[in-house]
Design a protein around this motif. Structure first.
Motif, PDB file in Angstrom:
ATOM      1  N   GLN A  51      18.255   0.106  51.411  1.00 17.16           N
ATOM      2  CA  GLN A  51      16.808   0.150  51.341  1.00 17.16           C
ATOM      3  C   GLN A  51      16.695   1.661  51.226  1.00 17.16           C
ATOM      4  N   ASP A  52      17.208   2.720  51.650  1.00 22.12           N
ATOM      5  CA  ASP A  52      16.832   3.993  51.419  1.00 22.12           C
ATOM      6  C   ASP A  52      17.411   4.768  50.157  1.00 22.12           C
ATOM      7  N   ARG A  53      17.977   3.925  49.406  1.00 22.72           N
ATOM      8  CA  ARG A  53      18.784   4.522  47.999  1.00 22.72           C
ATOM      9  C   ARG A  53      18.442   3.614  47.061  1.00 22.72           C
ATOM     10  N   THR A  54      17.346   2.497  47.026  1.00 24.29           N
ATOM     11  CA  THR A  54      17.029   1.590  46.178  1.00 24.29           C
ATOM     12  C   THR A  54      15.750   2.327  45.523  1.00 24.29           C
ATOM     13  N   ILE A  55      15.915   2.226  43.981  1.00 24.98           N
ATOM     14  CA  ILE A  55      14.475   2.477  43.490  1.00 24.98           C
ATOM     15  C   ILE A  55      14.045   1.372  42.352  1.00 24.98           C
ATOM     16  N   LEU A  56      12.853   0.923  42.637  1.00 28.02           N
ATOM     17  CA  LEU A  56      12.351  -0.237  41.770  1.00 28.02           C
ATOM     18  C   LEU A  56      11.441   0.447  40.786  1.00 28.02           C
ATOM     19  N   VAL A  57      11.968  -0.066  39.284  1.00 24.89           N
ATOM     20  CA  VAL A  57      10.977   0.308  38.333  1.00 24.89           C
ATOM     21  C   VAL A  57      10.130  -0.646  37.816  1.00 24.89           C
ATOM     22  N   SER A  58       9.144  -0.692  37.778  1.00 20.83           N
ATOM     23  CA  SER A  58       7.948  -1.822  37.560  1.00 20.83           C
ATOM     24  C   SER A  58       7.158  -1.188  36.345  1.00 20.83           C
ATOM     25  N   ALA A  66       3.922  -3.766  42.226  1.00 20.03           N
ATOM     26  CA  ALA A  66       5.290  -4.100  43.004  1.00 20.03           C
ATOM     27  C   ALA A  66       5.412  -3.179  44.008  1.00 20.03           C
ATOM     28  N   TYR A  67       4.866  -1.969  43.879  1.00 21.20           N
ATOM     29  CA  TYR A  67       4.881  -0.994  45.018  1.00 21.20           C
ATOM     30  C   TYR A  67       4.058  -1.083  45.988  1.00 21.20           C
ATOM     31  N   TYR A  68       2.947  -2.141  45.825  1.00 20.25           N
ATOM     32  CA  TYR A  68       2.226  -2.275  46.913  1.00 20.25           C
ATOM     33  C   TYR A  68       3.317  -3.129  48.077  1.00 20.25           C
ATOM     34  N   TYR A  69       4.300  -3.715  47.746  1.00 19.86           N
ATOM     35  CA  TYR A  69       4.886  -4.524  48.625  1.00 19.86           C
ATOM     36  C   TYR A  69       6.249  -3.975  49.025  1.00 19.86           C
ATOM     37  N   PHE A  70       7.103  -3.469  48.125  1.00 20.27           N
ATOM     38  CA  PHE A  70       8.516  -2.948  48.268  1.00 20.27           C
ATOM     39  C   PHE A  70       8.584  -1.546  48.955  1.00 20.27           C
ATOM     40  N   ASP A  71       8.980  -1.657  50.240  1.00 26.50           N
ATOM     41  CA  ASP A  71       9.295  -0.245  51.133  1.00 26.50           C
ATOM     42  C   ASP A  71      10.400   0.211  50.382  1.00 26.50           C
ATOM     43  N   VAL A  72      10.605   0.776  49.273  1.00 32.03           N
ATOM     44  CA  VAL A  72      11.740   1.365  48.378  1.00 32.03           C
ATOM     45  C   VAL A  72      11.111   2.226  47.655  1.00 32.03           C
ATOM     46  N   GLY A  73      12.031   3.142  47.080  1.00 29.26           N
ATOM     47  CA  GLY A  73      11.544   3.987  46.030  1.00 29.26           C
ATOM     48  C   GLY A  73      10.811   3.396  44.972  1.00 29.26           C
ATOM     49  N   ASN A  74       9.847   3.759  44.504  1.00 27.66           N
ATOM     50  CA  ASN A  74       9.019   2.949  43.274  1.00 27.66           C
ATOM     51  C   ASN A  74       8.688   3.937  42.130  1.00 27.66           C
ATOM     52  N   VAL A  75       8.718   3.440  40.926  1.00 31.51           N
ATOM     53  CA  VAL A  75       8.628   4.252  39.767  1.00 31.51           C
ATOM     54  C   VAL A  75       7.929   3.370  38.559  1.00 31.51           C
ATOM     55  N   GLN A  76       6.866   3.799  38.369  1.00 27.88           N
ATOM     56  CA  GLN A  76       6.177   2.797  37.261  1.00 27.88           C
ATOM     57  C   GLN A  76       6.585   3.402  35.872  1.00 27.88           C
ATOM     58  N   ALA A  77       6.745   2.529  35.018  1.00 30.40           N
ATOM     59  CA  ALA A  77       7.108   2.902  33.577  1.00 30.40           C
ATOM     60  C   ALA A  77       6.048   2.282  32.471  1.00 30.40           C
ATOM     61  N   ILE A  97      20.491   2.943  43.999  1.00 25.79           N
ATOM     62  CA  ILE A  97      20.686   1.568  43.186  1.00 25.79           C
ATOM     63  C   ILE A  97      19.142   1.010  42.611  1.00 25.79           C
ATOM     64  N   VAL A  98      19.422   0.891  41.236  1.00 20.75           N
ATOM     65  CA  VAL A  98      17.913   1.067  40.317  1.00 20.75           C
ATOM     66  C   VAL A  98      17.680  -0.200  39.991  1.00 20.75           C
ATOM     67  N   ILE A  99      16.807  -0.813  40.057  1.00 22.37           N
ATOM     68  CA  ILE A  99      16.354  -2.267  39.795  1.00 22.37           C
ATOM     69  C   ILE A  99      14.988  -2.138  38.813  1.00 22.37           C
ATOM     70  N   SER A 100      15.311  -2.671  37.635  1.00 18.25           N
ATOM     71  CA  SER A 100      14.227  -2.878  36.950  1.00 18.25           C
ATOM     72  C   SER A 100      13.781  -4.223  36.843  1.00 18.25           C
ATOM     73  N   TYR A 101      12.199  -4.397  37.261  1.00 15.90           N
ATOM     74  CA  TYR A 101      11.667  -5.795  37.255  1.00 15.90           C
ATOM     75  C   TYR A 101      10.497  -5.970  36.078  1.00 15.90           C
ATOM     76  N   GLN A 102      10.862  -6.973  35.246  1.00 15.05           N
ATOM     77  CA  GLN A 102       9.977  -6.935  34.145  1.00 15.05           C
ATOM     78  C   GLN A 102       9.670  -8.580  33.884  1.00 15.05           C
ATOM     79  N   GLY A 103       8.291  -8.527  33.173  1.00 17.34           N
ATOM     80  CA  GLY A 103       8.175 -10.018  32.721  1.00 17.34           C
ATOM     81  C   GLY A 103       8.487 -10.354  31.057  1.00 17.34           C
ATOM     82  N   ASP A 104       8.292 -11.374  30.700  1.00 22.40           N
ATOM     83  CA  ASP A 104       8.727 -11.656  29.370  1.00 22.40           C
ATOM     84  C   ASP A 104       7.946 -10.962  28.414  1.00 22.40           C
ATOM     85  N   GLY A 105       6.724 -10.580  28.446  1.00 23.62           N
ATOM     86  CA  GLY A 105       6.251  -9.996  27.580  1.00 23.62           C
ATOM     87  C   GLY A 105       6.607  -8.686  27.484  1.00 23.62           C
ATOM     88  N   ASP A 106       6.863  -8.221  28.815  1.00 20.01           N
ATOM     89  CA  ASP A 106       7.075  -6.751  28.798  1.00 20.01           C
ATOM     90  C   ASP A 106       8.644  -6.547  28.267  1.00 20.01           C
TER      91      ASP A 106
END
Length: 483
Positions: A51-58, A66-77, A97-106
């Motif tokens: 948890q302390d080293r995860t960064i979610l990119v939305s 997504a940063y409303y919900y995930f208690d991890v590092g968050n970066v918007q792109a 640990i870097v996670i990219s979270y994307q929809g199909d249009g994106d």
């Protein structure tokens, strides 16, 4: 005595305080698949203890919050750019640990090029790709994954491959590349399929944890609102329609044989770049007429004005973005760390456009200036909107030609400058931004005027325009000196 065997993952906030409205519900529609995927990702983060080293990119899309919900590092792109942002974060902080979270249009449309090259490079990141066959957030328009014959708001007669092309099979496409390690497509329509999705998500993160390279899980996800169905009908539609075009399965998995990054059997590490002086870099880039920056320590700046975090705001067309860009360019030439972040919101027409500028002797963690030490307000809406954000003892410089009221704050320094009036006397009210900048430089001495003029001459090609801007800069400087 009892043992609680089930609970919300720690990596999901218990209460969504960042979210407007009810803090105990998400913004997702009933029956949407995002909730399932969020849960599976959070469970995996908890179980791996990362948890302390995860960064979610939305990026843009339904997952933008997504940063409303995930208690991890968050970066918007920016739209489609999550893989590029994730790449930069992973290379700068390889232990994360870097996670990219994307929809199909994106991912498949606007960001198709980004995901293709991140996968081809074999970046050690994880992408979760939510495929619901439409642009769900913006009204249900056709996406690259929309099925033949599927009715959307932009294909009311159904998608015709002869006219709109065929659905893009992203997993199959990426699996054909040499770079990726693990590519799987799963779905969310019954308990069995959801457990398969949960397992795939965990494996994708595991691949990154072990340093084995790029992983992607495509998730066929229900969008009842966008499809005009009930949640139950949406799950049935995935089974009957989507699976025919998007078969489930593992399309590539070389995780067992691909050596972890850093081991002797892995690919050779990237060669380190040799250190080069600013003069060497300018020469290699062929930038003639650009002089190496003088040392920042050669300029004496009052302590309260050092390392400014600036917000520049005004009407669209007043040149506030250019003012900020010029300030950042000059700061860079002076040897500072700088950032410039424009805001292109819907308020640009008739409202306030603004940008964020940071000039610092230290590396800048974020270009966002939420608490400015300096506000340059070129119109009244900007002053009223951003005045509360200025830190105590900060500076508010405002165009008193257009703003008939004074700032209400008593704990900040204020500098009224009749910028538009001065610029009008010089020949064009459009140069009011340069008058304001000159006044700011005259008061704070944060940058030498010669450095700003040199940057201006490089950024503006029109000689008459350069002359007008230089006159305006000096007029602002003189206005402050004559007070």
């Amino acid at each position: 005595m009892y043992v609680r065997a089930y609970g919300k993952p720690k990596s999901i906030y218990g209460v969504f305080e960042r979210k407007p409205g009810d803090p105990r519900t998400t913004h997702y529609c009933p029956g949407c698949g995002h909730g399932n995927v969020h849960k599976y990702i959070a469970e995996a983060i908890d179980d791996f203890g990362i948890q302390d080293r995860t960064i979610l990119v939305s990026p843009v899309g339904c997952s933008v919050f997504a940063y409303y919900y995930f208690d991890v590092g968050n970066v918007q792109a920016a739209h489609g750019r999550a893989p590029a942002v994730a790449t930069a974060i992973k290379r700068a902080r390889p232990e994360s640990i870097v996670i990219s979270y994307q929809g199909d249009g994106d991912l498949a449309a606007i960001g198709g090029n980004e995901i293709l090259h991140a996968a081809n490079r074999g970046e050690n990141i994880t992408a979760f790709f939510i495929n619901n066959a439409i642009y769900g957030m913006t009204g249900g328009q056709m996406a690259p994954t929309t099925l033949p014959g599927q009715v959307t708001t932009t294909t009311p007669m159904g998608r015709a491959p002869e006219r709109e092309g065929f659905p893009l099979r992203v997993s199959e496409l990426l699996a054909s590349l040499e770079g990726p390690t693990y590519i799987e497509r799963v779905a969310l329509f019954d308990n069995k399929s959801r457990m398969r999705a949960r397992k795939a998500i965990r494996k994708a993160i595991q691949v990154q944890l072990e340093g084995r390279g790029f992983s992607l899980v495509e998730i066929l996800s229900p969008c009842p609102t966008g499809w005009g169905m009930t949640p139950a009908q949406a799950c049935e539609w995935i089974q009957k329609e989507m699976l025919r075009y998007f078969p489930l399965g593992v399309f590539k998995d070389v995780s067992a044989t691909r050596p972890p990054i850093g081991t002797s059997a892995a690919r050779a590490p990237m060669p380190a770049l040799a250190a080069a002086s600013p003069e060497d870099i300018l020469a290699r880039l062929g930038l003639k007429g650009v002089e190496a920056a003088p040392s920042m320590h050669e300029v004496e700046i009052p302590a309260r004005y050092r390392n400014p975090r600036v917000k520049v705001a005004g009407f669209g067309g007043q040149g506030v973005l250019f003012l900020g860009r010029l300030l950042a360019e000059a700061g860079m030439r002076q040897g500072y760390h700088v950032s410039w972040l424009p805001s292109y919101g819907p308020e640009m027409r008739g409202g306030t456009a603004h940008c964020h500028v940071t000039i610092s002797t230290e590396p800048i963690a974020s270009p966002l200036v939420s608490r400015p030490s300096v506000l340059i307000a070129m119109n009244r809406p900007s002053l009223e909107r951003f005045e509360p954000e200025v830190i105590p003892s900060g500076l508010i410089l405002y165009d008193s030609s257009l703003i008939p009221v004074r700032p209400r704050r008593a704990d900040v320094e204020t500098l009224p400058v009749p910028a538009t009036q001065i610029a009008d006397h010089l020949g064009s009210v459009k140069a009011a931004n340069m008058v304001a900048l000159g006044a700011y430089l005259g008061l704070t001495r944060v940058l030498p005027i010669e450095v700003v003029i040199a940057a201006l001459e490089q950024m503006v090609e029109s000689h008459p325009l350069v002359e007008l801007n230089v006159k305006s800069l000096r007029a602002g400087l003189e206005y402050v000196s004559a007070r």
